[in-house]
Design an enzyme around this catalytic site. Structure first.
Site, PDB file in Angstrom:
ATOM      1  N   SER A 131      -2.783  -3.340  24.225  1.00  0.00           N
ATOM      2  CA  SER A 131      -4.183  -3.599  23.882  1.00  0.00           C
ATOM      3  C   SER A 131      -4.289  -4.514  22.663  1.00  0.00           C
ATOM      4  O   SER A 131      -3.454  -4.451  21.751  1.00  0.00           O
ATOM      5  CB  SER A 131      -4.864  -2.264  23.554  1.00  0.00           C
ATOM      6  N   TYR A 155      -5.146   5.349  18.258  1.00  0.00           N
ATOM      7  CA  TYR A 155      -4.937   4.801  19.607  1.00  0.00           C
ATOM      8  C   TYR A 155      -4.061   3.550  19.518  1.00  0.00           C
ATOM      9  O   TYR A 155      -3.060   3.398  20.240  1.00  0.00           O
ATOM     10  CB  TYR A 155      -6.299   4.488  20.238  1.00  0.00           C
ATOM     11  N   LYS A 159      -0.126   2.520  20.991  1.00  0.00           N
ATOM     12  CA  LYS A 159       0.197   1.355  21.828  1.00  0.00           C
ATOM     13  C   LYS A 159       1.291   0.520  21.159  1.00  0.00           C
ATOM     14  O   LYS A 159       2.212   0.041  21.813  1.00  0.00           O
ATOM     15  CB  LYS A 159      -1.055   0.496  22.062  1.00  0.00           C
TER      16      LYS A 159
HETATM   17  P1  NAD Z   1      -8.918   4.714  32.591  1.00  0.00           P
HETATM   18  O1  NAD Z   1      -9.103   5.910  31.736  1.00  0.00           O
HETATM   19  O2  NAD Z   1     -10.008   4.332  33.517  1.00  0.00           O
HETATM   20  O3  NAD Z   1      -7.570   4.871  33.444  1.00  0.00           O
HETATM   21  C1  NAD Z   1      -6.447   5.597  32.983  1.00  0.00           C
HETATM   22  C2  NAD Z   1      -5.945   6.449  34.143  1.00  0.00           C
HETATM   23  O4  NAD Z   1      -4.816   7.192  33.694  1.00  0.00           O
HETATM   24  C3  NAD Z   1      -6.988   7.473  34.617  1.00  0.00           C
HETATM   25  O5  NAD Z   1      -7.079   7.428  36.030  1.00  0.00           O
HETATM   26  C4  NAD Z   1      -6.439   8.811  34.149  1.00  0.00           C
HETATM   27  O6  NAD Z   1      -6.815   9.870  34.999  1.00  0.00           O
HETATM   28  C5  NAD Z   1      -4.948   8.539  34.141  1.00  0.00           C
HETATM   29  N1  NAD Z   1      -4.183   9.371  33.199  1.00  0.00           N
HETATM   30  C6  NAD Z   1      -4.507   9.639  31.893  1.00  0.00           C
HETATM   31  N2  NAD Z   1      -3.557  10.441  31.368  1.00  0.00           N
HETATM   32  C7  NAD Z   1      -2.635  10.668  32.342  1.00  0.00           C
HETATM   33  C8  NAD Z   1      -1.429  11.419  32.393  1.00  0.00           C
HETATM   34  N3  NAD Z   1      -0.996  12.109  31.327  1.00  0.00           N
HETATM   35  N4  NAD Z   1      -0.729  11.430  33.536  1.00  0.00           N
HETATM   36  C9  NAD Z   1      -1.172  10.751  34.622  1.00  0.00           C
HETATM   37  N5  NAD Z   1      -2.312  10.049  34.634  1.00  0.00           N
HETATM   38  C10 NAD Z   1      -3.029   9.994  33.497  1.00  0.00           C
HETATM   39  O7  NAD Z   1      -8.560   3.506  31.615  1.00  0.00           O
HETATM   40  P2  NAD Z   1      -8.466   1.959  31.917  1.00  0.00           P
HETATM   41  O8  NAD Z   1      -9.585   1.301  31.242  1.00  0.00           O
HETATM   42  O9  NAD Z   1      -8.231   1.730  33.361  1.00  0.00           O
HETATM   43  O10 NAD Z   1      -7.157   1.617  31.081  1.00  0.00           O
HETATM   44  C11 NAD Z   1      -5.864   1.563  31.674  1.00  0.00           C
HETATM   45  C12 NAD Z   1      -4.849   1.312  30.579  1.00  0.00           C
HETATM   46  O11 NAD Z   1      -5.181   0.104  29.896  1.00  0.00           O
HETATM   47  C13 NAD Z   1      -4.788   2.395  29.507  1.00  0.00           C
HETATM   48  O12 NAD Z   1      -3.436   2.595  29.144  1.00  0.00           O
HETATM   49  C14 NAD Z   1      -5.561   1.801  28.342  1.00  0.00           C
HETATM   50  O13 NAD Z   1      -5.134   2.288  27.105  1.00  0.00           O
HETATM   51  C15 NAD Z   1      -5.251   0.324  28.488  1.00  0.00           C
HETATM   52  N6  NAD Z   1      -6.277  -0.547  27.908  1.00  0.00           N
HETATM   53  C16 NAD Z   1      -7.572  -0.396  28.305  1.00  0.00           C
HETATM   54  C17 NAD Z   1      -8.564  -1.203  27.737  1.00  0.00           C
HETATM   55  C18 NAD Z   1     -10.017  -1.033  28.101  1.00  0.00           C
HETATM   56  O14 NAD Z   1     -10.885  -1.449  27.309  1.00  0.00           O
HETATM   57  N7  NAD Z   1     -10.365  -0.476  29.256  1.00  0.00           N
HETATM   58  C19 NAD Z   1      -8.206  -2.176  26.785  1.00  0.00           C
HETATM   59  C20 NAD Z   1      -6.869  -2.317  26.438  1.00  0.00           C
HETATM   60  C21 NAD Z   1      -5.903  -1.486  27.017  1.00  0.00           C
HETATM   61  C1  UD1 Z   2     -12.084  -0.880  21.754  1.00  0.00           C
HETATM   62  C2  UD1 Z   2     -10.688  -1.241  21.352  1.00  0.00           C
HETATM   63  C3  UD1 Z   2      -9.856  -1.538  22.567  1.00  0.00           C
HETATM   64  C4  UD1 Z   2      -9.931  -0.369  23.492  1.00  0.00           C
HETATM   65  C5  UD1 Z   2     -11.353  -0.245  23.942  1.00  0.00           C
HETATM   66  C6  UD1 Z   2     -11.505   0.838  24.965  1.00  0.00           C
HETATM   67  C7  UD1 Z   2     -10.514  -2.277  19.161  1.00  0.00           C
HETATM   68  C8  UD1 Z   2     -10.601  -3.545  18.377  1.00  0.00           C
HETATM   69  N1  UD1 Z   2     -10.712  -2.383  20.480  1.00  0.00           N
HETATM   70  O1  UD1 Z   2     -12.693  -2.077  22.105  1.00  0.00           O
HETATM   71  O2  UD1 Z   2      -8.531  -1.780  22.237  1.00  0.00           O
HETATM   72  O3  UD1 Z   2      -9.052  -0.534  24.556  1.00  0.00           O
HETATM   73  O4  UD1 Z   2     -12.137   0.056  22.777  1.00  0.00           O
HETATM   74  O5  UD1 Z   2     -11.875   2.047  24.453  1.00  0.00           O
HETATM   75  O6  UD1 Z   2     -10.235  -1.231  18.655  1.00  0.00           O
HETATM   76  N2  UD1 Z   2     -21.041  -1.783  20.827  1.00  0.00           N
HETATM   77  C9  UD1 Z   2     -22.354  -1.585  20.485  1.00  0.00           C
HETATM   78  N3  UD1 Z   2     -23.013  -0.526  21.055  1.00  0.00           N
HETATM   79  C10 UD1 Z   2     -22.407   0.332  21.937  1.00  0.00           C
HETATM   80  C11 UD1 Z   2     -21.047   0.102  22.280  1.00  0.00           C
HETATM   81  C12 UD1 Z   2     -20.385  -0.966  21.693  1.00  0.00           C
HETATM   82  O7  UD1 Z   2     -22.930  -2.320  19.695  1.00  0.00           O
HETATM   83  O8  UD1 Z   2     -23.045   1.290  22.407  1.00  0.00           O
HETATM   84  C13 UD1 Z   2     -20.337  -2.923  20.204  1.00  0.00           C
HETATM   85  C14 UD1 Z   2     -19.149  -2.455  19.371  1.00  0.00           C
HETATM   86  O9  UD1 Z   2     -19.559  -2.134  18.071  1.00  0.00           O
HETATM   87  C15 UD1 Z   2     -18.241  -3.685  19.458  1.00  0.00           C
HETATM   88  C16 UD1 Z   2     -18.553  -4.295  20.820  1.00  0.00           C
HETATM   89  O10 UD1 Z   2     -19.806  -3.736  21.232  1.00  0.00           O
HETATM   90  O11 UD1 Z   2     -18.602  -4.596  18.457  1.00  0.00           O
HETATM   91  C17 UD1 Z   2     -17.507  -3.944  21.870  1.00  0.00           C
HETATM   92  O12 UD1 Z   2     -17.295  -2.539  21.824  1.00  0.00           O
HETATM   93  P1  UD1 Z   2     -16.458  -1.740  22.930  1.00  0.00           P
HETATM   94  O13 UD1 Z   2     -16.908  -2.134  24.284  1.00  0.00           O
HETATM   95  O14 UD1 Z   2     -16.509  -0.305  22.572  1.00  0.00           O
HETATM   96  O15 UD1 Z   2     -14.997  -2.308  22.787  1.00  0.00           O
HETATM   97  P2  UD1 Z   2     -14.081  -2.475  21.479  1.00  0.00           P
HETATM   98  O16 UD1 Z   2     -14.460  -1.539  20.417  1.00  0.00           O
HETATM   99  O17 UD1 Z   2     -14.007  -3.920  21.162  1.00  0.00           O
END
Ligand code: NAD
Ligand code: UD1
Length: 346
Positions: A131, A155, A159
């Site tokens: 991430s 978090y 990572k």
């Molecule tokens: P998500 O929560 O939708 O998907 C994660 C999946 O993992 C879920 O289906 C959950 O049930 C499963 N899971 C959680 N813990 C588990 C365990 N112990 N064993 C087996 N399954 C488990 O999240 P996402 O948005 O699809 O994210 C996927 C990956 O990408 C995560 O590792 C997250 O940290 C990373 N990531 C997400 C974002 C984002 O903003 N969505 C950004 C950067 C990185």
């Molecule tokens: C964060 C994490 C990212 C993580 C993701 C998923 C950081 C820099 N990024 O993203 O790694 O994978 O969460 O959980 O830590 N906002 C509002 N109102 C809301 C929600 C969000 O104003 O109700 C604003 C936030 O303040 C931010 C932007 O929208 O400035 C994006 O927020 P969000 O979608 O939560 O993602 P990040 O915080 O960037």
């Protein structure tokens, strides 16, 4: 076609990636404990691909921290698992402050157990979900992969620790093929509106909140801070369409399987930043709904601006994002409109 193990395949990014991998002809075993994912998502993925052969998509309900569950996943198919795409993990920044032990357990211990199982099944190819949060407060925008890794939340620390573990592994043993993909802000949904993002409980992230305000599930959007040093005062993020992101995984796997063993560490973003207020306006235009909002104080742990320099991913993977903010809003809205209560509907 290689047999893949997808951990966390029932989640947001996992389900969209499963669709891309199935469309590309791969056969999948999914390991998910459904803590934040849905079986319905995978049923819909199968429908979208027109899948009638259950051998191409096998679901194992289980935990990446549990050796028996991992054994079940690695032996689910009569073909050996050639590569693992590792999405399973916990991702809520605010929750990680409240329960760091849980985050270290699932994200780090879970990844370690998975890597141990991979070694015992002689599978040394992995694509890991990292991430942009690991960069913390970046010194320079856009952020390239040489930027300092200095997370500012638990978090992010988990990572960064998995990345460290992966690179130690790559250096200590021959034959590992590793891609650590540092996602920026994944949003949007498949253009069919059949699969999308369905967070449990109240959403924290911007796109799910905006979508749920537009559909009437939440009263108003709270904009966290309009006093950032950005042109309109609201924070800027590099939003990336989840379908582009899924294609990035496919490209990374192809490179890993084609080239000699290596560890790739790559940013996946668009290289374009959009502010929170820009997203709000774009979403209002696309949805033709008024989205009430309130300016609130900054949210703890937020940063002013994160934008990816994705040049390296473009060069190494031959991949480039195709979809823009309009597509992200249109597809997120289409999904939300068709599924106002997410996957609970059916
Ligand atoms: P998500 O929560 O939708 O998907 C994660 C999946 O993992 C879920 O289906 C959950 O049930 C499963 N899971 C959680 N813990 C588990 C365990 N112990 N064993 C087996 N399954 C488990 O999240 P996402 O948005 O699809 O994210 C996927 C990956 O990408 C995560 O590792 C997250 O940290 C990373 N990531 C997400 C974002 C984002 O903003 N969505 C950004 C950067 C990185
Ligand atoms: C964060 C994490 C990212 C993580 C993701 C998923 C950081 C820099 N990024 O993203 O790694 O994978 O969460 O959980 O830590 N906002 C509002 N109102 C809301 C929600 C969000 O104003 O109700 C604003 C936030 O303040 C931010 C932007 O929208 O400035 C994006 O927020 P969000 O979608 O939560 O993602 P990040 O915080 O960037």
């Amino acid at each position: 076609m290689p047999q893949l193990l997808i951990t966390g395949g029932a989640g947001f990014i996992g389900s969209h990636s499963c669709l891309s991998f199935l469309e590309a002809g791969h056969n999948l075993v999914i390991l998910d404990n459904y803590s934040n994912g849905s079986k319905e998502a995978l049923k819909r993925v199968a429908q979208l691909v027109g899948l009638h052969d259950s051998k191409r998509l096998r679901l194992i309900r289980g935990d990446i921290r549990n050796k028996n569950d991992l054994d079940k996943a690695f032996t689910a198919s009569d073909q050996p698992i050639e590569a693992v795409i590792h999405f399973a993990g916990l991702k809520a920044v605010s929750e990680s402050f409240l329960d760091p032990l849980k985050y270290w357990d699932v994200n780090l211990s879970g990844s370690r157990s998975l890597l141990e199982a991979m070694l015992s099944y002689e599978c040394k190819t992995i694509v890991f979900s990292s991430s942009a949060t690991i960069y913390g407060c970046p010194q320079k925008i856009p952020i390239d992969e040489t930027a300092l890794v200095q997370p500012v939340n638990p978090y992010g620390h988990t990572k960064a620790a998995v990345e460290r573990l992966l690179s130690d592994l790559a250096e200590s043993q021959n034959g590992w093929r590793i891609a650590s993909l540092r996602y920026f802000n994944p949003v949007g949904a498949h253009s069919s509106g059949v699969i999308g993002e369905d967070p449990n409980g109240l959403p924290n992230n911007l796109f799910p909140v905006v979508s749920q305000v537009a559909v009437g599930r939440i009263e108003e959007l709270k904009v966290f801070g309009c006093d950032w040093s950005t042109p309109d005062g609201s924070a800027i993020r590099d939003f990336i369409h989840v379908v582009d992101l899924a294609e990035g995984h496919l490209a990374a796997l192809e490179v890993l399987l084609r080239e000699p063993p290596q560890m790739l560490t790559l940013n996946l973003g668009t290289g374009r930043g959009h502010s929170v207020l820009e997203v709000l306006n774009a979403f209002q235009k696309v949805s033709k709904r008024n989205i009430p909002y309130l300016i609130e104080r900054r949210r703890p742990g937020d940063v002013a601006c994160t934008v990816a320099d994705s040049t390296m991913a473009e060069q190494r993977l031959g991949w480039k994002t195709k979809l823009n903010l309009f597509d992200m809003c249109k597809d997120a809205w289409n999904w939300q409109k068709m599924n106002p209560l997410g996957y609970q509907e059916k």
